[in-house]
Design an enzyme around this catalytic site. Structure first.
Site, short mmCIF file in Angstrom:
data_model
loop_
_atom_site.label_atom_id
_atom_site.label_comp_id
_atom_site.label_asym_id
_atom_site.label_seq_id
_atom_site.Cartn_x
_atom_site.Cartn_y
_atom_site.Cartn_z
N ARG A 79 -4.65 -38.53 32.82
CA ARG A 79 -5.55 -38.07 31.83
C ARG A 79 -5.63 -36.74 31.29
O ARG A 79 -4.98 -36.35 30.25
CB ARG A 79 -6.95 -38.46 32.11
N ASP A 80 -6.10 -35.72 32.24
CA ASP A 80 -6.07 -34.32 31.99
C ASP A 80 -4.52 -33.84 31.63
O ASP A 80 -4.28 -33.21 30.96
CB ASP A 80 -6.76 -33.51 33.14
N HIS A 106 -13.20 -28.70 39.88
CA HIS A 106 -11.98 -29.02 38.87
C HIS A 106 -11.56 -27.73 38.48
O HIS A 106 -11.69 -26.98 37.47
CB HIS A 106 -12.48 -29.66 37.82
N HIS A 117 -8.28 -25.55 37.19
CA HIS A 117 -6.90 -25.23 36.22
C HIS A 117 -6.18 -24.07 36.99
O HIS A 117 -7.01 -23.09 37.48
CB HIS A 117 -7.13 -25.32 34.68
N CYS A 135 -5.96 -28.72 28.21
CA CYS A 135 -6.73 -29.29 27.55
C CYS A 135 -6.51 -28.86 26.15
O CYS A 135 -6.43 -27.70 25.79
CB CYS A 135 -8.34 -28.67 27.84
N ASN A 149 -3.81 -28.43 35.71
CA ASN A 149 -4.71 -28.34 36.88
C ASN A 149 -4.33 -27.92 38.18
O ASN A 149 -2.74 -27.99 38.17
CB ASN A 149 -5.22 -29.92 37.10
P1 HMG Z 1 -16.76 -36.72 15.50
O1 HMG Z 1 -15.58 -36.65 14.57
O2 HMG Z 1 -17.71 -35.91 15.54
O3 HMG Z 1 -17.05 -38.39 15.66
O4 HMG Z 1 -15.98 -36.56 16.95
P2 HMG Z 1 -18.40 -39.07 14.75
O5 HMG Z 1 -19.32 -39.44 15.65
O6 HMG Z 1 -18.84 -38.39 13.80
O7 HMG Z 1 -17.48 -40.21 14.14
C1 HMG Z 1 -16.66 -40.20 13.19
C2 HMG Z 1 -15.61 -41.45 13.17
O8 HMG Z 1 -14.88 -41.61 14.68
C3 HMG Z 1 -16.36 -42.85 13.04
O9 HMG Z 1 -15.57 -43.61 12.34
C4 HMG Z 1 -16.55 -43.30 14.60
O10 HMG Z 1 -16.52 -44.69 14.78
C5 HMG Z 1 -15.26 -42.98 15.15
P3 HMG Z 1 -15.72 -44.21 11.03
O11 HMG Z 1 -17.31 -44.67 10.87
O12 HMG Z 1 -15.65 -42.87 10.22
O13 HMG Z 1 -14.81 -45.09 10.63
N1 HMG Z 1 -15.45 -42.61 16.51
C6 HMG Z 1 -14.51 -43.07 17.56
N2 HMG Z 1 -13.59 -43.69 17.35
C7 HMG Z 1 -12.80 -44.18 18.49
N3 HMG Z 1 -13.37 -43.97 19.93
C8 HMG Z 1 -14.25 -42.92 19.91
C9 HMG Z 1 -15.01 -42.62 18.91
N4 HMG Z 1 -16.14 -41.86 18.53
C10 HMG Z 1 -16.28 -41.76 17.26
N5 HMG Z 1 -14.80 -42.58 21.26
C11 HMG Z 1 -15.81 -37.31 19.37
C12 HMG Z 1 -16.61 -36.63 18.14
C13 HMG Z 1 -16.96 -36.87 20.60
C14 HMG Z 1 -15.54 -38.48 19.23
C15 HMG Z 1 -14.61 -36.39 19.43
O14 HMG Z 1 -14.97 -34.95 19.04
C16 HMG Z 1 -13.62 -36.29 20.39
O15 HMG Z 1 -13.11 -37.63 20.48
N6 HMG Z 1 -13.54 -35.29 21.11
C17 HMG Z 1 -12.75 -35.57 22.63
C18 HMG Z 1 -12.18 -34.36 22.84
C19 HMG Z 1 -11.32 -34.49 24.19
O16 HMG Z 1 -11.09 -35.62 24.68
N7 HMG Z 1 -10.92 -33.36 24.86
C20 HMG Z 1 -10.09 -33.38 25.99
C21 HMG Z 1 -11.20 -34.00 27.14
S1 HMG Z 1 -12.41 -32.95 27.98
C22 HMG Z 1 -11.15 -31.89 29.09
O17 HMG Z 1 -10.10 -32.05 29.11
C23 HMG Z 1 -12.08 -30.95 30.00
C24 HMG Z 1 -12.22 -31.74 31.63
O18 HMG Z 1 -10.88 -31.89 31.97
C25 HMG Z 1 -12.82 -30.49 32.29
C26 HMG Z 1 -12.58 -29.35 32.40
O19 HMG Z 1 -11.14 -29.01 32.51
O20 HMG Z 1 -13.17 -28.19 32.28
C27 HMG Z 1 -13.07 -33.04 31.47
MG MG Z 2 -9.33 -30.27 32.86
#
Ligand code: HMG
Ligand code: MG
Length: 313
Positions: A29-30, A222, A224, A255, A264
């Protein structure tokens, strides 16, 4: 021939450390979320199969986020439908919102992770939400997931520094973590998203989280490895009683919404240290390093893990 020559550290135990550490493997995933190219689903499936075969018991498999935000993981449904889940192995996935939970439940997922931010800027960049809005987004997800009998982990990102906001007060991290835990999460993973933490800071943040009443047995770390501090930070956390550590095979990772984040902590580097300390992980280091060398060849670049390089050349 001595143990070192066959690729195993000499075992010398140290006081004040857990007897066993659970490794929460985030490479699929990450790691893969940050690759420029989209890794084919068959390669992901082989990767997960080999990681399970190497003895890893928690494999964070993918994310049910918006496919436009993280196209590398847009095949989440296809991946889970084809995944041969090994008995005794848990396959958690990231879920940000109700739509993500719908998708995860339809795919038969039993273990999810929400992922909050400790800072306003990263909440906006990673989730398109303010800090307050992130709680409003996560709360119904956790409530419904728990009602469905799912286990829920909470991540907090930018716990040790934020590239836009700079230093992050430990009490701010603790408040965010406590709020997510109070929703009904069973574990809190403290993320050093950009890899800037040092061990004294790890003590301060874990202390501040403890002051809110979240027990150390509910914590994971966690790290990096951007500045090469991940292993020393991990040791600091283990000394405080943390026994769940996130890492990614071969040091894959980053990320996409935090540009200064590199991979990581490499699982091999972690396992080498834990083996040397006589701490049980259940991981076969040789099989794991083989897997990371294979994945590096699929990605067309060497693994950044020092241990993979030392063992595999
Ligand atoms: P948004 O654009 O604000 O979404 O994104 P929305 O709620 O306004 O919805 C817009 C459209 O997207 C809608 O469709 C929803 O249905 C669709 P429409 O009605 O316009 O046709 N939609 C989705 N479709 C599929 N799956 C979904 C989904 N949600 C909405 N889940 C959102 C908000 C949170 C979805 C977006 O910002 C997002 O996907 N962010 C994820 C970013 C991400 O994955 N980042 C990496 C992971 S975090 C990380 O790596 C850190 C970590 O490792 C820890 C660390 O290192 O600190 C965990
Ligand atoms: Mg991470």
């Amino acid at each position: 021939m001595g143990a070192l020559e066959v690729g195993l550290p000499d075992v010398v135990r140290a006081d004040g450390l857990p007897a066993r550490v659970t490794i929460w493997e985030v490479g699929a995933r990450d790691g893969l979320q940050n690759e420029d190219t989209v890794v084919p689903v068959e390669v992901k499936l082989e990767f997960l199969g080999r990681l399970a075969d190497a003895g890893l018991g928690v494999l964070e498999a993918t994310s049910f986020v918006h496919p436009k935000w993280v196209p590398q993981l847009a095949d989440a449904e296809e991946l889970l439908a084809a995944l041969n889940q090994v008995d005794g192995v848990s396959y958690p996935v990231l879920v940000p919102n109700d739509r993500g939970l719908d998708r995860a439940l339809a795919a038969g997922v039993r273990h999810i992770a929400i992922f909050g931010s400790a800072t306003e800027t990263f909440a906006k960049r990673n989730l398109n939400r303010t800090l307050d809005e992130q709680y409003a987004m996560f709360d119904p997800v956790v409530t419904r997931a728990r009602a469905e009998g799912l286990d829920v982990r909470a991540y907090v990102s930018m716990c040790f520094g934020d590239p836009w906001e700079g230093p992050v007060p430990a009490t701010q991290v603790a408040d965010v973590g406590k709020r997510l835990m109070d929703m009904g999460c069973s574990q809190l993973s403290l993320g050093d998203t950009i890899g800037v933490a040092t061990p004294g800071q790890v003590e301060a943040v874990i202390g501040a989280v403890g002051d809110t009443g979240v027990g150390v047995d509910a914590l994971a770390v966690h790290f990096h490895d951007t500045y090469g501090q991940a292993l020393s930070n991990t040791l600091a956390a283990l000394r405080l009683g943390v026994s769940t550590v996130d890492s990614s095979a071969g040091g894959l990772g980053g990320c996409p919404y935090a540009e200064s984040a590199t991979g990581n902590l490499a699982t091999e580097d972690l396992v080498w240290m834990l083996n040397g300390l006589g701490i049980d992980t259940g991981v076969d280091l040789a099989k794991l390093a083989d897997t990371s060398a294979w994945m590096a060849s699929r990605l067309g670049r060497p693994s950044p893990s020092r241990v993979v390089r030392a063992l595999r050349g």
